[in-house]
Design a protein around this motif. Structure first.
Motif, PDB file in Angstrom:
ATOM      1  N   ALA A  68      37.435 -27.280  16.386  1.00 20.85           N
ATOM      2  CA  ALA A  68      38.861 -26.760  16.522  1.00 20.85           C
ATOM      3  C   ALA A  68      39.762 -27.784  15.933  1.00 20.85           C
ATOM      4  CB  ALA A  68      39.347 -25.805  17.225  1.00 20.85           C
ATOM      5  N   LYS A  69      39.929 -27.840  15.191  1.00 14.75           N
ATOM      6  CA  LYS A  69      40.776 -28.745  14.559  1.00 14.75           C
ATOM      7  C   LYS A  69      42.244 -28.884  15.793  1.00 14.75           C
ATOM      8  CE  LYS A  69      38.157 -30.321  12.071  1.00 14.75           C
ATOM      9  NZ  LYS A  69      37.356 -31.418  11.756  1.00 14.75           N
ATOM     10  N   VAL A  70      42.746 -29.998  15.857  1.00 12.42           N
ATOM     11  CA  VAL A  70      44.600 -30.561  17.131  1.00 12.42           C
ATOM     12  C   VAL A  70      45.378 -31.469  16.644  1.00 12.42           C
ATOM     13  CG1 VAL A  70      45.002 -30.469  18.485  1.00 12.42           C
ATOM     14  CG2 VAL A  70      42.725 -29.929  19.143  1.00 12.42           C
ATOM     15  N   THR A  71      46.387 -30.664  15.921  1.00 12.06           N
ATOM     16  CA  THR A  71      47.222 -31.719  15.738  1.00 12.06           C
ATOM     17  C   THR A  71      48.283 -31.999  16.728  1.00 12.06           C
ATOM     18  OG1 THR A  71      47.334 -31.579  13.322  1.00 12.06           O
ATOM     19  CG2 THR A  71      49.007 -32.724  14.064  1.00 12.06           C
ATOM     20  N   ILE A  72      48.469 -33.009  17.533  1.00 16.87           N
ATOM     21  CA  ILE A  72      49.998 -33.246  18.082  1.00 16.87           C
ATOM     22  C   ILE A  72      51.204 -33.795  17.662  1.00 16.87           C
ATOM     23  CG2 ILE A  72      50.146 -34.243  20.313  1.00 16.87           C
ATOM     24  CD1 ILE A  72      47.801 -35.169  20.730  1.00 16.87           C
ATOM     25  N   ILE A  73      52.254 -32.566  17.696  1.00 13.37           N
ATOM     26  CA  ILE A  73      53.309 -33.278  17.315  1.00 13.37           C
ATOM     27  C   ILE A  73      54.369 -34.414  18.522  1.00 13.37           C
ATOM     28  CG2 ILE A  73      55.196 -32.710  15.606  1.00 13.37           C
ATOM     29  CD1 ILE A  73      53.254 -30.845  14.481  1.00 13.37           C
ATOM     30  N   LEU A  74      54.835 -35.219  18.809  1.00 14.57           N
ATOM     31  CA  LEU A  74      55.441 -35.981  18.987  1.00 14.57           C
ATOM     32  C   LEU A  74      57.653 -35.836  18.735  1.00 14.57           C
ATOM     33  CD1 LEU A  74      53.594 -39.073  20.013  1.00 14.57           C
ATOM     34  CD2 LEU A  74      54.240 -36.855  21.283  1.00 14.57           C
ATOM     35  N   SER A  75      57.919 -35.406  19.575  1.00 17.89           N
ATOM     36  CA  SER A  75      60.056 -35.316  18.910  1.00 17.89           C
ATOM     37  C   SER A  75      60.833 -36.234  20.091  1.00 17.89           C
ATOM     38  CB  SER A  75      59.452 -33.768  18.932  1.00 17.89           C
ATOM     39  OG  SER A  75      61.209 -33.718  18.053  1.00 17.89           O
ATOM     40  N   ASP A  76      61.350 -36.656  19.192  1.00 12.15           N
ATOM     41  CA  ASP A  76      62.571 -36.857  20.088  1.00 12.15           C
ATOM     42  C   ASP A  76      63.710 -36.957  19.947  1.00 12.15           C
ATOM     43  OD1 ASP A  76      63.572 -37.881  17.727  1.00 12.15           O
ATOM     44  OD2 ASP A  76      63.649 -40.108  18.201  1.00 12.15           O
ATOM     45  N   GLY A  77      63.767 -35.357  19.791  1.00  6.74           N
ATOM     46  CA  GLY A  77      64.902 -34.514  19.257  1.00  6.74           C
ATOM     47  C   GLY A  77      65.717 -34.700  17.415  1.00  6.74           C
ATOM     48  N   VAL A  78      65.470 -35.587  17.211  1.00  6.36           N
ATOM     49  CA  VAL A  78      65.916 -36.217  16.213  1.00  6.36           C
ATOM     50  C   VAL A  78      64.505 -35.808  15.024  1.00  6.36           C
ATOM     51  CG1 VAL A  78      67.028 -38.025  13.943  1.00  6.36           C
ATOM     52  CG2 VAL A  78      68.273 -37.530  17.080  1.00  6.36           C
ATOM     53  N   GLN A  79      63.913 -36.986  14.783  1.00  5.07           N
ATOM     54  CA  GLN A  79      62.683 -37.742  14.667  1.00  5.07           C
ATOM     55  C   GLN A  79      61.746 -36.859  14.863  1.00  5.07           C
ATOM     56  OE1 GLN A  79      62.660 -41.522  13.763  1.00  5.07           O
ATOM     57  NE2 GLN A  79      64.010 -41.903  12.286  1.00  5.07           N
ATOM     58  N   LYS A  80      60.257 -35.874  13.911  1.00  5.44           N
ATOM     59  CA  LYS A  80      59.392 -35.948  15.014  1.00  5.44           C
ATOM     60  C   LYS A  80      57.894 -36.353  13.996  1.00  5.44           C
ATOM     61  CE  LYS A  80      59.729 -30.939  16.129  1.00  5.44           C
ATOM     62  NZ  LYS A  80      59.631 -29.332  15.376  1.00  5.44           N
ATOM     63  N   VAL A  81      57.045 -36.954  15.112  1.00  5.75           N
ATOM     64  CA  VAL A  81      55.681 -37.989  14.890  1.00  5.75           C
ATOM     65  C   VAL A  81      54.667 -37.334  15.032  1.00  5.75           C
ATOM     66  CG1 VAL A  81      54.078 -39.967  14.828  1.00  5.75           C
ATOM     67  CG2 VAL A  81      57.209 -40.109  15.063  1.00  5.75           C
ATOM     68  N   SER A  82      53.721 -36.819  13.649  1.00  6.84           N
ATOM     69  CA  SER A  82      52.384 -35.968  13.553  1.00  6.84           C
ATOM     70  C   SER A  82      51.417 -37.394  13.968  1.00  6.84           C
ATOM     71  CB  SER A  82      52.132 -34.915  12.785  1.00  6.84           C
ATOM     72  OG  SER A  82      53.230 -34.164  12.414  1.00  6.84           O
ATOM     73  N   LEU A  83      50.186 -36.946  15.190  1.00  8.36           N
ATOM     74  CA  LEU A  83      49.572 -37.854  15.294  1.00  8.36           C
ATOM     75  C   LEU A  83      48.451 -37.388  14.251  1.00  8.36           C
ATOM     76  CD1 LEU A  83      49.659 -38.356  19.261  1.00  8.36           C
ATOM     77  CD2 LEU A  83      50.604 -39.220  17.069  1.00  8.36           C
ATOM     78  N   PRO A  84      47.564 -38.270  14.447  1.00 11.26           N
ATOM     79  CA  PRO A  84      46.692 -38.128  13.229  1.00 11.26           C
ATOM     80  C   PRO A  84      45.398 -36.876  13.451  1.00 11.26           C
ATOM     81  CG  PRO A  84      46.265 -40.248  13.939  1.00 11.26           C
ATOM     82  CD  PRO A  84      47.065 -39.643  14.523  1.00 11.26           C
ATOM     83  N   GLU A  85      44.530 -35.823  12.793  1.00 10.99           N
ATOM     84  CA  GLU A  85      44.137 -34.500  13.449  1.00 10.99           C
ATOM     85  C   GLU A  85      43.264 -34.813  14.390  1.00 10.99           C
ATOM     86  OE1 GLU A  85      43.775 -30.781  10.802  1.00 10.99           O
ATOM     87  OE2 GLU A  85      42.131 -32.424  10.699  1.00 10.99           O
ATOM     88  N   MET A  86      42.544 -34.795  15.340  1.00 12.87           N
ATOM     89  CA  MET A  86      41.573 -34.434  16.682  1.00 12.87           C
ATOM     90  C   MET A  86      40.530 -33.478  16.737  1.00 12.87           C
ATOM     91  SD  MET A  86      44.089 -36.299  19.289  1.00 12.87           S
ATOM     92  CE  MET A  86      42.022 -36.946  20.067  1.00 12.87           C
ATOM     93  N   THR A  87      39.588 -33.458  15.951  1.00 18.93           N
ATOM     94  CA  THR A  87      38.516 -32.147  16.465  1.00 18.93           C
ATOM     95  C   THR A  87      38.175 -31.974  18.523  1.00 18.93           C
ATOM     96  OG1 THR A  87      37.906 -32.416  14.223  1.00 18.93           O
ATOM     97  CG2 THR A  87      36.485 -31.856  15.669  1.00 18.93           C
ATOM     98  N   VAL A  88      38.297 -30.642  18.065  1.00 22.38           N
ATOM     99  CA  VAL A  88      37.350 -30.723  19.734  1.00 22.38           C
ATOM    100  C   VAL A  88      35.997 -30.737  19.736  1.00 22.38           C
ATOM    101  CG1 VAL A  88      37.841 -29.398  21.688  1.00 22.38           C
ATOM    102  CG2 VAL A  88      39.684 -29.813  20.237  1.00 22.38           C
ATOM    103  N   LYS A  89      35.722 -31.792  20.915  1.00 20.70           N
ATOM    104  CA  LYS A  89      34.058 -31.961  20.847  1.00 20.70           C
ATOM    105  C   LYS A  89      33.564 -31.398  22.144  1.00 20.70           C
ATOM    106  CE  LYS A  89      34.038 -36.792  19.288  1.00 20.70           C
ATOM    107  NZ  LYS A  89      34.062 -38.144  19.571  1.00 20.70           N
TER     108      LYS A  89
END
Length: 215
Positions: A68-89
């Motif tokens: 499966a492909k996983v994306t983690i999105i971090l947020s500080d309430g104003v901005q959002k940052v998407s981390l590079p997509e990861m593959t579940v091993k």
């Protein structure tokens, strides 16, 4: 920023972040979980943030499958940052593993899934052709065995419903005559312990309610 490798055996995603107060886990465009990050008072930065993978994604295990492909999105309430997509091993599997309510055993050294009879610390189990741990009744050739809810092979006495059975040290279901100490019992061809009057090979016998031969 650091994210630990995600495997199909983990039910959390772990990492360290200096940005954001919350995180989202997205798998194939589906939001799996939204979690607050735990703060670290020592550095005033956001420290380890285990994100529980809840059962909205997988009702059976709460885990994300390999590939499966996983994306983690971090947020500080104003901005959002998407981390590079990861593959579940697929994690190396060792020992007893439960998957969707079924139990399997993988060799501790090689990781090979066990099939057939298996002795684990003095207890016998049977793993069918798919590797699933056997429970309940099983017939092998002409011999019947019984495995309890934890998969352990039954020996000795067993009451199943209202019927008593006896299993030899090999696990084979007893039929015919059995002597235990000075007491004799008789088990029908089905394995059921005989009580009351019974004609056995042309002779009448009497057994009490505990199966003991009286006359």
């Amino acid at each position: 920023m650091y994210i630990e490798e995600i495997t199909d055996l983990k039910d959390t995603i772990d990492g360290v972040s200096s940005f954001g107060s919350s995180a989202e886990v997205v798998v194939s465009s589906n939001l799996v979980n939204q979690s607050s990050l735990r703060t670290s008072a020592a550095t005033m930065k956001y420290g380890p943030f285990p994100i529980n993978i809840n059962t909205k994604f997988n009702l059976n295990t709460g885990k994300i499958p390999a590939g499966a492909k996983v994306t983690i999105i971090l947020s500080d309430g104003v901005q959002k940052v998407s981390l590079p997509e990861m593959t579940v091993k697929e994690a190396p599997k060792r020992g007893w593993i439960q998957n969707q309510g079924l139990w399997f055993y993988y060799d501790e050294k090689t990781g090979v899934k066990k099939i057939g009879w298996f002795n684990d610390r003095g207890t016998w189990y049977y793993l069918n052709q798919s590797g699933t741990m056997q429970t309940g009744w099983m017939k092998s050739g002409t011999t019947w065995y019984y495995f309890n809810s934890e998969g352990a092979m039954q020996t000795g006495w067993l009451k199943d419903g209202a019927t008593w059975y006896y299993f030899q040290g090999s696990g084979a279901k007893q039929t015919g005559w059995l002597q235990s100490g000075k007491t004799w019992y008789y088990f029908q061809s089905s394995g059921a312990m005989q009580t009351g009057r019974a004609n056995i090979s042309g002779t009448w016998y009497l057994f009490d309610n505990n199966g003991v031969w009286k006359s």
